[in-house]
Design an enzyme around this catalytic site. Structure first.
Site, PDB file in Angstrom:
ATOM      1  CG  ASP A  18      -0.310  -0.440   2.507  1.00 31.31           C
ATOM      2  OD1 ASP A  18       0.926  -0.359   2.610  1.00 31.31           O
ATOM      3  OD2 ASP A  18      -1.041  -0.859   3.417  1.00 31.31           O
TER       4      ASP A  18
ATOM      5  CG  ASN B 272      -8.947  -1.143  11.635  1.00 30.29           C
ATOM      6  OD1 ASN B 272      -8.024  -1.839  11.220  1.00 30.29           O
ATOM      7  ND2 ASN B 272      -9.365  -0.066  10.998  1.00 30.29           N
TER       8      ASN B 272
ATOM      9  CG  HIS C 206      -5.896  -2.043   8.528  1.00 32.51           C
ATOM     10  ND1 HIS C 206      -5.947  -0.744   8.977  1.00 32.51           N
ATOM     11  CD2 HIS C 206      -4.583  -2.368   8.528  1.00 32.51           C
ATOM     12  CE1 HIS C 206      -4.721  -0.325   9.226  1.00 32.51           C
ATOM     13  NE2 HIS C 206      -3.877  -1.283   8.976  1.00 32.51           N
TER      14      HIS C 206
ATOM     15  CD  GLU D  39      -8.625   1.088   7.151  1.00 29.51           C
ATOM     16  OE1 GLU D  39      -8.646   0.185   8.027  1.00 29.51           O
ATOM     17  OE2 GLU D  39      -7.954   2.123   7.268  1.00 29.51           O
TER      18      GLU D  39
HETATM   19  C1  GLP Z   1      -0.562   0.255   8.572  1.00 34.16           C
HETATM   20  C2  GLP Z   1      -0.259  -0.456   7.225  1.00 34.16           C
HETATM   21  C3  GLP Z   1      -0.478  -1.925   7.346  1.00 34.16           C
HETATM   22  C4  GLP Z   1       0.144  -2.378   8.628  1.00 34.16           C
HETATM   23  C5  GLP Z   1      -0.690  -1.888   9.779  1.00 34.16           C
HETATM   24  C6  GLP Z   1      -0.086  -2.097  11.140  1.00 34.16           C
HETATM   25  O1  GLP Z   1      -1.484   1.249   8.469  1.00 34.16           O
HETATM   26  N1  GLP Z   1      -0.953   0.034   6.086  1.00 34.16           N
HETATM   27  O2  GLP Z   1       0.040  -2.589   6.204  1.00 34.16           O
HETATM   28  O3  GLP Z   1       0.222  -3.774   8.685  1.00 34.16           O
HETATM   29  O4  GLP Z   1      -1.104  -0.567   9.580  1.00 34.16           O
HETATM   30  O5  GLP Z   1       0.917  -1.161  11.417  1.00 34.16           O
HETATM   31  P1  GLP Z   1       1.976  -1.356  12.562  1.00 34.16           P
HETATM   32  O6  GLP Z   1       2.838  -2.499  12.139  1.00 34.16           O
HETATM   33  O7  GLP Z   1       2.764  -0.070  12.614  1.00 34.16           O
HETATM   34  O8  GLP Z   1       1.230  -1.656  13.800  1.00 34.16           O
END
Ligand code: GLP
Length: 266
Positions: free
Chosen positions: A83, A154, A156, A161
């Protein structure tokens, strides 16, 4: 130490629980290196789906270390990131392009034209075409050998989402532009100097191309992920918990988590 403290099968997935995030990160890097080596041996190349966020940082550190001192090469590897925020310039500190450069691309022998990230500068009128092209690039490259994933609080995955859709439709979601969920924007606020400065939209690899990967490695660390892990692995398979959609790929998903993230699994 790359061994899990315990492991079990749960709802068609393999769950490996590690003492801490560092141990899990090293184990994930070992699994990725092995996927690279066997794909290169079988097909002459390896195709990886990569993730950003805090979670995979120890994985990239371990991969860079293996490149420097254990003969791991990325010369025959292509990568496709999950992403990117939209709009977002590639050199912006918060862009996933610059994150990947800092943590991996800038340190290994991966060719620049094989390190693919959705383009946060694409004109809005062409964003849908760009997203569809991204799926075609993955398909033309032979599909993903391994997809690395984190999970949001959440539930995702990528920036897919929680949404209210029939499960069949959710499983078919392609790469596309999405609106970010309030929880996601709140969590990203620390990177942007405030929630208000977090972009409202992003481009994300879809559920369909993620689930098409030949293997999927999901990482989650810390107590804030326990609920998302539990709802991904138990309860209904539903678009309102995108991580639960991974149960549609039985036998291909491995969760590498720490004890805190495993707390809700019973
Ligand atoms: C982000 C990314 C995801 C990631 C998630 C968790 O927004 N778009 O690909 O896996 O949220 O992030 P973190 O690893 O910093 O907790």
């Amino acid at each position: 130490m790359t061994h899990p403290t315990r492991s079990f099968d749960h709802a068609g997935a393999s769950v490996l629980v590690f003492g801490d995030a560092h141990a899990a990160g090293v184990a994930a890097a070992v699994a990725i290196a092995s996927a690279i080596r066997s794909a290169v041996a079988a097909r002459g190349k390896a195709v990886l789906g990569l993730a950003t966020g805090a979670t995979p940082e120890p994985v990239y550190a371990a991969l860079v270390e293996m490149y420097r001192s254990a003969g791991l090469s990325f010369a025959e590897v292509s990568t496709y990131n999950l992403d990117e925020y939209y709009p977002m310039g590639p050199l912006d500190l918060q862009s996933y392009r610059s994150y990947m450069h800092r943590h991996l691309f800038g340190h290994v022998d991966l060719a620049a034209n094989r390190a693919h990230i959705l383009d946060g500068t694409v004109p809005e009128a062409f964003a849908a075409r760009h997203a569809a092209d991204f799926d075609r690039w993955i398909w033309a490259d032979g599909g993903l050998d391994l997809q690395l994933l984190g999970v949001g609080r959440n539930g995702h995955i990528g920036f897919n989402e929680p949404v209210d859709l029939p499960t069949g439709e959710a499983l078919s979601l392609p790469t596309r532009m999405v609106d970010l969920h309030p929880t996601t924007r709140a969590d990203a606020g620390k990177d942007f100097g405030g929630e208000d400065l977090v972009p409202r939209r992003a481009l994300t690899m879809g559920i369909a191309p993620i689930l098409a990967a030949r293997s999927i490695l999901v990482l989650a660390f810390g107590p804030s992920k326990a609920d998302a892990v539990a709802r991904s692995l138990s309860g209904p398979v539903t678009s309102t918990v995108p991580g639960s959609l991974l149960r549609s790929a039985p036998g291909r998903v491995t969760w590498m988590i720490d004890e805190a993230a495993a707390a809700g699994l019973g």
